[in-house]
Design a protein around this motif. Sequence first.
Motif, PDB file in Angstrom:
ATOM      1  N   PHE A 138       0.854  -1.186   0.000  1.00 39.35           N
ATOM      2  CA  PHE A 138       0.000   0.000   0.000  1.00 39.35           C
ATOM      3  C   PHE A 138       0.887   1.232   0.000  1.00 39.35           C
ATOM      4  O   PHE A 138       1.775   1.379   0.840  1.00 39.35           O
ATOM      5  CB  PHE A 138      -0.894   0.004   1.243  1.00 39.35           C
TER       6      PHE A 138
ATOM      7  N   THR B  53       0.672   5.646  -0.486  1.00 37.04           N
ATOM      8  CA  THR B  53      -0.234   6.794  -0.522  1.00 37.04           C
ATOM      9  C   THR B  53       0.550   8.095  -0.544  1.00 37.04           C
ATOM     10  O   THR B  53       1.672   8.171  -0.027  1.00 37.04           O
ATOM     11  CB  THR B  53      -1.199   6.774   0.683  1.00 37.04           C
TER      12      THR B  53
ATOM     13  N   LEU C 234       1.550   9.397  -7.937  1.00 36.19           N
ATOM     14  CA  LEU C 234       0.344   9.542  -7.124  1.00 36.19           C
ATOM     15  C   LEU C 234      -0.041  11.016  -7.007  1.00 36.19           C
ATOM     16  O   LEU C 234       0.726  11.812  -6.475  1.00 36.19           O
ATOM     17  CB  LEU C 234       0.561   8.972  -5.713  1.00 36.19           C
TER      18      LEU C 234
ATOM     19  N   GLN D 297      -4.173  10.522  -3.095  1.00 40.77           N
ATOM     20  CA  GLN D 297      -4.522   9.250  -3.725  1.00 40.77           C
ATOM     21  C   GLN D 297      -3.620   8.121  -3.238  1.00 40.77           C
ATOM     22  O   GLN D 297      -2.534   8.346  -2.698  1.00 40.77           O
ATOM     23  CB  GLN D 297      -4.475   9.376  -5.237  1.00 40.77           C
ATOM     24  N   SER D 298      -4.095   6.899  -3.442  1.00 38.15           N
ATOM     25  CA  SER D 298      -3.415   5.707  -2.940  1.00 38.15           C
ATOM     26  C   SER D 298      -3.270   4.669  -4.042  1.00 38.15           C
ATOM     27  O   SER D 298      -3.961   4.716  -5.063  1.00 38.15           O
ATOM     28  CB  SER D 298      -4.196   5.096  -1.770  1.00 38.15           C
TER      29      SER D 298
ATOM     30  N   GLY E  62       3.725   4.328   3.163  1.00 40.23           N
ATOM     31  CA  GLY E  62       2.897   3.133   3.065  1.00 40.23           C
ATOM     32  C   GLY E  62       3.452   1.984   3.882  1.00 40.23           C
ATOM     33  O   GLY E  62       4.247   2.184   4.814  1.00 40.23           O
TER      34      GLY E  62
END
Length: 279
Positions: free
Chosen positions: A71, A73, A115, A119-120, A148
């Motif tokens: 993940f 971001t 990004l 946003q992710s 992340g």
Amino acid sequence: MLRKTICFYLLCTFSLFAQNSADFWAADSIPIQGDPGVRTKHADRGALLPDSVGGVLAHVAAGGPWRTLIFLTNPGTSDPAKAKLRFYTSNGTSMTVTLTDSRKTVTNSAFEISLPARQSLFLETTNLPPLTQVGFADLDIEFGKMTGYAIFRAVIGNAPNLEAVVPLEWGVSKDSIIAFDNTQGFVTSIAVANRWLYTPCELVADIYDEMGVWLASYRKYLPGQSHTAFETTREWPATAGRRGTVRLSRVGTSCNYAALALLFNPTGSVTSAPVIDIR
């Protein structure tokens, strides 16, 4: 038997996953030898940077039953961010993985991540090879901010999926403390990554029991841009059958390192444990 199987594969594993209008694509890998490339830029930044400007995933594995979700971001409120995510084997060579964001699938060892603000991106390793590859990943920011984490996930037969979190961290700047529990069937494992291409990292591990009594000291030498992962009972025999702490110290001041602790439960589950940075 299940714990041993899981332990073997976790010390050999990693995966990723993505969505949104963010994007990622293959990027040229930096050379392992010769041009210092981005590693020199890292060294020029200074020893301490916040997590929002990139960092290291201290243990990466892809293949066999293991996959990893990553993940990322952009925590900014207006500025876009761009970074390169690079994968390396334990000896510092490029590790080729296949990542998907559910819209696009790319195979490479280096990926450009863009990004917009807020946003992710969710990435997942896919097309997993039968044998597990092991190493670490490096997120280098070109501009903006990005942060992340990653999640290990193992899918083994009819057993429940196993998961553990891998933080994205800049690295320990001085000493660290790692708790270990190798009693009643529990096993603590450690992964350590040295992201610096031209700077080796020598570490001293001082082992203490629960009462703070010193038991033993061990040394570990990590060449530039390398990684190691091991069960503590094998690398540090004084931890066998005990609980306590490891104080991990650098020899000299020329490097910092990223580390991850994993606690294996005799029932087959696993969890990550924080490595405490002593500043």
